[in-house]
Design an enzyme around this catalytic site. Structure first.
Site, PDB file in Angstrom:
ATOM      1  N   LYS A  48      36.587  45.825  44.045  1.00 13.06           N
ATOM      2  CA  LYS A  48      36.873  44.406  44.423  1.00 13.06           C
ATOM      3  C   LYS A  48      38.083  44.115  45.385  1.00 13.06           C
ATOM      4  O   LYS A  48      37.683  43.143  45.942  1.00 13.06           O
ATOM      5  CB  LYS A  48      37.250  43.835  43.023  1.00 13.06           C
ATOM      6  N   SER A  50      31.508  52.323  41.436  1.00 15.58           N
ATOM      7  CA  SER A  50      32.291  51.136  41.687  1.00 15.58           C
ATOM      8  C   SER A  50      33.544  51.003  41.152  1.00 15.58           C
ATOM      9  O   SER A  50      34.456  50.452  41.611  1.00 15.58           O
ATOM     10  CB  SER A  50      31.376  50.021  41.115  1.00 15.58           C
ATOM     11  N   GLU A  61      38.712  32.424  39.830  1.00 14.98           N
ATOM     12  CA  GLU A  61      38.164  32.285  38.639  1.00 14.98           C
ATOM     13  C   GLU A  61      38.169  33.579  38.201  1.00 14.98           C
ATOM     14  O   GLU A  61      37.588  34.461  39.144  1.00 14.98           O
ATOM     15  CB  GLU A  61      37.225  31.299  38.635  1.00 14.98           C
TER      16      GLU A  61
END
Ligand SMILES: *Cc1c(COP(=O)(O)O)cnc(C)c1O
Length: 393
Positions: free
Chosen positions: A89, A377, A111
């Site tokens: 991310k 990931s 958010e």
């Protein structure tokens, strides 16, 4: 024929920007500038430098010997779990904070559901000394206490969303409301390849560093740039988009997307969007979406917080609909078993999102000479409590 976004942000029939008029100026400023900014040498230089020295890129491409032996094919793992903050991310949040600076913004909003994107955003705001406000459902704040603490420690303000089910979609509504009220000084960092154009394409481009690295790393190890398959789990779809990006238009490379089936695709507790979704609009984008017959969004479920999303990004809706991608859904139980196996065969504890991707080897056979690259990931530290409860460790 391309599987990339066109100028209006469409992937086939999916994508676009379905936004209230009050958001138009914000999205329009971004749309007008994002490609030009990303192509500026000074932007590229700073982005590459931070990915190298701060995130720790390039992440290794690791040949998983024992896993390969077990499944009779050549499995490589792209080690995004080794990125700073523990997942892919941060590639996107680094890109977007630099974008925000170039656009002259001095306030960031985001958010978050499980808190992973909130932490990745708070991290880059601390890095740049920029004010950070993260909207989070009140229910999520209670169940994700460690990530709330991380965000606060990083200097972010966590604002509870008190309406509706008090979860991710309500936090998203609050963030959009804030952005409408602060169009000049604020940038909204979206955490996956979702939302109105240009977000899906912009986020995919920031994450495309993953497949750019796979190409030269595979050349070093196998003497060819192209694997036979690239595999990733899909929540909104950003780690998958980054893993597929430079292979999208190359039909020699098979694309495999793994979704969360929760307790079973037809159990009523699932997040298998391609299997269950119909065309609809969520967060400003036309895509496949889990919904009732009257178009109300269905509450998704997965044991993994990062896959617990009722839609997929428009790129993935198109990959599914066109048949370019092969979509496989994996249950909670299958994912947990695969996560344990990964830990014991390779000494790597994966995030539960990622464990879904590994479960495909029980679903699908590969040839012995196939080269299969799986995007790892994220790491499993954040999921330890869930592993403990599940396996009674
Ligand atoms: C958030 C997350 C995901 C899901 O998000 P995508 O946008 O689909 O990549 C997958 N894996 C990990 C480790 C995550 O933190």
């Amino acid at each position: 024929m391309t599987y990339h976004a066109n100028e209006k942000g469409y992937y086939g029939e999916f994508g676009g920007a379905f936004i209230p008029e009050m958001l138009y100026p914000n999205c329009e400023e971004l749309r007008h500038n994002y490609i030009q900014i990303m192509e500026e040498p000074s932007f590229k230089e700073e982005f590459d430098q931070l990915l190298k020295d701060y995130v720790g890129r390039p992440t290794p491409l690791y040949f998983a010997k024992r896993l390969s032996e077990k499944y009779g094919t050549k499995i490589y793992l792209k080690r995004e779990d080794l990125c700073h903050t523990g997942a892919h991310k941060v590639n996107n949040t680094i890109g977007q904070i630099l974008m925000a600076k170039k656009l002259g913004k001095n306030r960031i909003i985001a958010e978050t559901g499980a808190g992973q994107h909130g932490v990745a955003t708070a991290t880059v705001c601390a890095l740049m000394g920029i004010e950070c406000i993260v909207y989070m459902g009140e229910v999520d704040i209670a169940r994700q206490a460690p990530n709330v603490a991380r965000m606060k420690m990083l200097g972010a303000q966590v604002r509870p969303a008190l309406s509706g089910s008090r979860t991710l979609k309500d936090a998203t509504n609050e963030a959009i409301r804030d952005w409408i009220n602060n169009p000049v000084d604020t940038h909204y960092i979206i955490g996956s390849v979702v939302g109105p154009h240009p977000y899906p394409d912009m986020v995919a481009r920031f994450q495309s560093v993953i497949s750019a690295e796979i190409k030269w790393q595979l050349m070093e190890k196998e003497g060819r740039e192209n694997p036979d398959y690239v595999v990733a789990c899909v929540g909104g779809g950003s780690n998958a988009a980054g893993t597929y990006f430079h292979y999208l238009d190359n039909p020699d490379v098979g694309i495999i997307a793994v979704e969360a089936a929760g307790k079973g695709v037809n159990s009523g507790e699932s997040a298998a969007t391609s299997a269950l979704g119909k065309i609809g609009i969520i967060h400003g984008s036309k895509t496949l979406l889990m919904q009732t017959n009257d178009g109300q969004i269905t509450e998704p479920y997965s044991i993994s917080a990062g896959l617990d999303y009722p839609g997929v990004g428009p790129m993935h809706a198109h990959l599914f609909k066109s048949g370019r991608g092969e979509f496989i859904s994996v249950t909670d139980d299958e994912a947990m078993t695969a996560g344990l196996e990964m830990a014991q065969l390779e000494g790597i504890i994966p995030a539960i999102e990622t464990s879904h991707a590994f479960a495909i080897f029980d679903h699908r056979k590969f040839d012995k000479d196939d080269v299969v690259v799986v995007n790892l990931s994220g790491r499993g530290d954040k999921d330890l409590d869930t592993y403990i409860d599940y396996f009674k460790l």
